[in-house]
Design an enzyme around this catalytic site. Structure first.
Site, PDB file in Angstrom:
ATOM      1  N   ASP A 328       0.817  -0.961   0.254  1.00 56.88           N
ATOM      2  CA  ASP A 328      -0.072   0.148  -0.029  1.00 56.88           C
ATOM      3  C   ASP A 328       0.826   1.347  -0.010  1.00 56.88           C
ATOM      4  O   ASP A 328       1.750   1.371   0.675  1.00 56.88           O
ATOM      5  CB  ASP A 328      -0.828   0.017   1.381  1.00 56.88           C
ATOM      6  CG  ASP A 328      -1.928   0.948   1.272  1.00 56.88           C
ATOM      7  OD1 ASP A 328      -2.777   0.781   0.304  1.00 56.88           O
ATOM      8  OD2 ASP A 328      -2.013   1.914   2.259  1.00 56.88           O
ATOM      9  N   GLU A 357       1.641  -0.753  -5.105  1.00 57.84           N
ATOM     10  CA  GLU A 357       0.569   0.230  -5.262  1.00 57.84           C
ATOM     11  C   GLU A 357       0.987   1.668  -5.653  1.00 57.84           C
ATOM     12  O   GLU A 357       1.457   2.431  -4.814  1.00 57.84           O
ATOM     13  CB  GLU A 357      -0.467   0.579  -4.074  1.00 57.84           C
ATOM     14  CG  GLU A 357      -1.655   1.477  -4.501  1.00 57.84           C
ATOM     15  CD  GLU A 357      -2.283   2.143  -3.419  1.00 57.84           C
ATOM     16  OE1 GLU A 357      -3.604   2.587  -3.501  1.00 57.84           O
ATOM     17  OE2 GLU A 357      -1.740   2.310  -2.270  1.00 57.84           O
ATOM     18  N   ASP A 424     -11.958   0.862  -3.552  1.00 63.24           N
ATOM     19  CA  ASP A 424     -11.650   2.417  -3.774  1.00 63.24           C
ATOM     20  C   ASP A 424     -12.497   3.037  -5.054  1.00 63.24           C
ATOM     21  O   ASP A 424     -12.288   4.301  -5.124  1.00 63.24           O
ATOM     22  CB  ASP A 424     -10.089   2.787  -3.703  1.00 63.24           C
ATOM     23  CG  ASP A 424      -9.657   2.740  -2.373  1.00 63.24           C
ATOM     24  OD1 ASP A 424     -10.212   2.720  -1.490  1.00 63.24           O
ATOM     25  OD2 ASP A 424      -8.313   2.432  -2.464  1.00 63.24           O
TER      26      ASP A 424
END
Lengths: 560, 560
Positions: A328, A357, A424
């Site tokens: 992340d 990410e 998301d």
């Protein structure tokens, strides 16, 4: 000839080892400027009578974006060493492009003019795990996939699917809920699960880690997780976990200590504090993700923090045999940390997948020493804008994808993580305003594109939902509420990746030109050539396919 | 506006951390295409009413080569995060260049359009040792600098300087010979010695290592070497050794074993053998440097070899306190090895200098994880061609240097190893056909250029000599045979680097334009501005210097 548009620099996506024998070379030129490009190449140490000995190999135009054409060739230098330049032929002019600039003819009296790939050392070959390119991922948001053990329900858990999720709802999804439905996943055909975070945290999404070494009790305990991974492996499903290493959660014990004791805390160097006393308002006086006081940035340069996080990376592989880490906010953590992370991970499990990410150009992380791939958001955006929002033209769509394709080396593209949506973003079906035929075209494109596709849980049965929290509804398990036809469609797409090698990772992707209204591309392997014609409009179109063009390309790429 | 010529990609020489607070951004545009370039930048997380908040900063044109202009700016983002795009203004057009292409105005509704420098983590700052940029190097070829201990003379040693050297001559140069002349070096003012190889070997040049853990007995023993390093340090002189890790010498014991036993040797994996039996004729059936059977390539991917060479790297620092490693044929060894090499070296001595011998574009080795710098051969070539051979124009000379300057990040340029000649090239004075005034101009330019200059032993007293072996004559110690005037000239140049900060590493270098016949440049610091006018011709030229241009530049670079 627009010489200023010609670009090549060894390394990155322009010259790299494809495998321990093969070198890929790419060149960028102004769009439609060159009729022909060839590679002038040779071993740096083979000379005759004061002249460097070279061969010439035609390069193939593999794609174009708005401003540029991209040229490619692949070769296997017998001594694993290569010097090279490019012969460029435009309508009116011929020029040779070298490391030292342009010449009318290749200067063969000195080797220094030419670009250099000094030696193909196997240690430097970018090695993404082999299994990834044949994997179809399935993203699970654990709180919402299945509630298999109500005894673990946190306080205030709502009955499954009883209402639209809010930012702070709990529905009690857990590991048992995943295990209960592994057969369902096998039936769909997926071969990898990407779990959003499972470690101890406060929120329902668990991105606010409070203990990286513990499972969040609402999901189960370590034994259940061990069983889950084992059950997945038995069904040929790999497991990837989500690591939030850029920042901790607010209730992470070291941060709580720092909140209390400021610079006097033994953990004060675990974060980036600006002042002696720590304050969260009006905005945090410490480095945070964005300016979010509840997401304090971890100091990954501190040896203790580094050790802790590397232990985490190691622990879940060693103890639970997970197959990959999705990282992340990977771009805001230092490269040095990721280099150590990779060494740690690959030492225990050489074929573990490391996925960052990163939303922007990620070349600095993809040089073989950090990540195997990044989440392919440029792919996501292009597909959403073209198919769903219909606000970019086919040409622009092709340009955008060609641009991404040529931005990274082939081994990266092969394991690129291609998603259409996630926890998301709105769901695919919502993006297309529930126009199912369009959603199907998007899945077809995703499944037949290069890289490794990912399905967001529930998309396969036609679930809808807008931005968070809309896209995080409870998985629908009542068969009569599932879109079975869509399920079968996706099942078929996944199955085609296995039965027709060129449909999946066995085929190389290239756009074809069938005008502005028909998206056409081919996937080809040595044995197969699949042509795809996608008509994203409501009107029917007629396309005529011929093998001739293909044969020409063949001739072109083998005459040398 | 030629959009295809505009180039920027985060990383490398285009966007990098200069120090733990400062980011450097560069842009390349077609030459003379833009009147003005500005950076549109902001913190990615600062938004107001759905609009990203940005500032604009003018960029400065820092140089041009044949085809391109280069633009630069430096900034210190308060939260160490940066998103940015470029505003380009040509005569007729204004455009904004983003990661996603060109726009007429900066798109501020989504952050994804913009280039990203996600976070300035100190761990990723390129950290070359501070002392290097203030060092003036002196290259010693130990066999030819001084014979201080005749008892070590190898068989057949010739009397010092008694004849022109041949490929296989021995004159008995040794460590005592260096120690005897340290005062001479101190007098000259140099502050670093780069020794070509000193380890056990057969030849006089010692590039054919037979034992990396032993000093060649003709130079002395380990105790003498320890004394030498200590004596150097006491005089403020650093010591750099030459490591030949790409290949071993023919008489390296493991290779001798492989020669005898082929694949049955326990050392068979130390090299890259092609067949069971090893043969050296007609050409080697194993990987070698070029096709030289006597330089078998080491398999640096083999853990045993790696361990051995890393032990070597560690040993000479730990035991003898050397200050740097110069790496021979560095480009043909794998990057993974060099990464481990750097970790090993910097762990023991964080400010050790790691210098690669690479002749071509070296960006892949200069990203902070491998070398601090490379030998600046493009500098050497440009200076030799312009001043000595007179076969390139002043414009071309400036283009070549500007090209190299803009090819690497500033911290690399600051410690770039700028040589005019070495044991592998003719000597400076021979290049200029003994026209001393020209040699002086070359030294002036070398000493006032950015980077760290190196003098090849004897050049300072006017020694001459062509290609090897001509350039390897014995050092002349008879004062009446030394060119004292040249010595004093170089002494002054070196001294100016210390007394006038802007003359040396304290000043930033920029060419000025005084026509085709006068090489003009400035070196400036916050306190000083030095103007250099070099007239390489025989005719006198008149130049008028004004401070006005400088003031304009100042204003230009502060208005924002």
């Amino acid at each position: 000839m627009i010489k200023e548009a010609v670009y090549h620099r060894p390394g990155n996506n322009f010259a790299y080892a494809y495998d321990s024998e093969t070198i890929h070379i790419r060149l960028r030129t102004k769009k439609e400027d060159m009729r022909r490009v060839s590679l002038i190449h040779g071993d740096p140490y083979i000379w005759k009578k004061g002249e460097w000995q070279t061969e010439e190999k035609p390069m193939e135009k593999t794609g174009s974006d708005e401003l540029f054409d991209y040229w490619f060739t692949s070769l296997q230098p017998p001594y694993r060493r290569l010097r090279y330049s490019f012969k460029l032929e435009s309508e009116k002019e011929t020029a040779v492009f070298t490391e030292k600039g342009f010449f009318t003819e290749a200067p063969l009296d000195e080797i220094d003019y030419h670009f250099c790939f000094p030696f193909l050392n196997s240690a430097d070959v970018f090695k993404a795990p082999q299994w990834v390119k044949d994997t179809v991922w399935y993203q699970i948001f654990p709180e919402r996939f299945g509630n298999g053990d109500p005894s673990l329900n946190p306080e205030g858990t709502l009955p499954w699917g009883s209402e639209a999720p809010k930012q702070d709802s709990f529905f009690g999804g857990d590991f048992q809920g995943v295990m209960d439905h592994l057969d369902y996943l096998t039936q769909l055909g997926i071969s990898g699960i990407y779990f959003t975070p499972i470690f101890k945290a406060h929120s329902n999404h668990k991105y606010d880690t409070t203990d990286y070494m513990e499972i969040d009790p609402q999901f189960g305990d370590k034994e259940t997780f061990r069983k889950l991974v084992k059950a997945c492996h038995e069904k040929g499903i790999r497991v990837m976990l989500d690591a939030v290493f850029n920042h901790s959660g607010f209730y992470f014990a070291p941060f709580q200590d720092v909140l209390k004791r400021g610079k006097n805390s033994p953990y004060s160097e675990w974060f980036h504090l600006w002042e002696d006393k720590v304050s969260t308002t009006p905005s945090p006086n410490y480095d945070a993700f964005a300016f979010e006081s509840y997401m304090p940035k971890l100091n990954t340069e501190n040896p203790e923090v580094k050790q802790y996080l590397l232990d985490v990376a190691r622990y879940w592989i060693e103890e639970f045999d997970i197959d990959g880490w999705r990282l992340d906010v990977a771009n805001e953590v230092d490269h040095s940390f990721w280099r150590e992370f990779r060494r740690t991970v690959k030492e225990i499990k050489p074929d573990a997948y490391i996925l960052g990410e990163i939303w922007h150009d990620s070349m600095p992380w993809l040089q073989g020493d950090q990540f195997d791939a990044v989440m392919n958001y440029p792919f996501t955006n292009a597909v959403i804008h073209f198919f769903a929002k219909r606000n970019i033209s086919l040409t622009r769509f092709k340009h955008q994808l060609a641009h991404v394709q040529h931005m990274y080396p082939a081994p990266v593209n092969e394991v690129s993580f291609n998603l259409l949506g996630s926890h998301d973003t709105p769901r695919v079906l919502t993006y297309v305003e529930e126009h199912k035929p369009t959603a199907k075209l998007m899945y077809l494109f995703q499944m037949s594109y290069e890289g490794t596709p990912c399905i967001y849980y529930g998309d396969e049965i036609g679930m809808t939902g807008g931005e968070d929290p809309g896209c995080r509804k409870c998985m629908v398990w009542e068969e009569n509420e599932q879109d079975q036809e869509l399920f079968v469609f996706l099942q078929n797409m996944i199955s085609l990746r296995k039965t027709e090698p060129a449909f999946g990772s066995g085929g190389s992707f290239q756009f074809m030109d069938y005008g502005e209204e028909l998206l056409a591309y081919e996937k080809r392997s040595d044995e197969q050539r699949l042509l795809f014609f996608i008509n994203p409009s409501d009107q029917s179109k007629k396309a005529e396919a011929s093998a001739r063009r293909s044969i020409e390309r063949d001739e072109n790429s083998t005459v040398h």
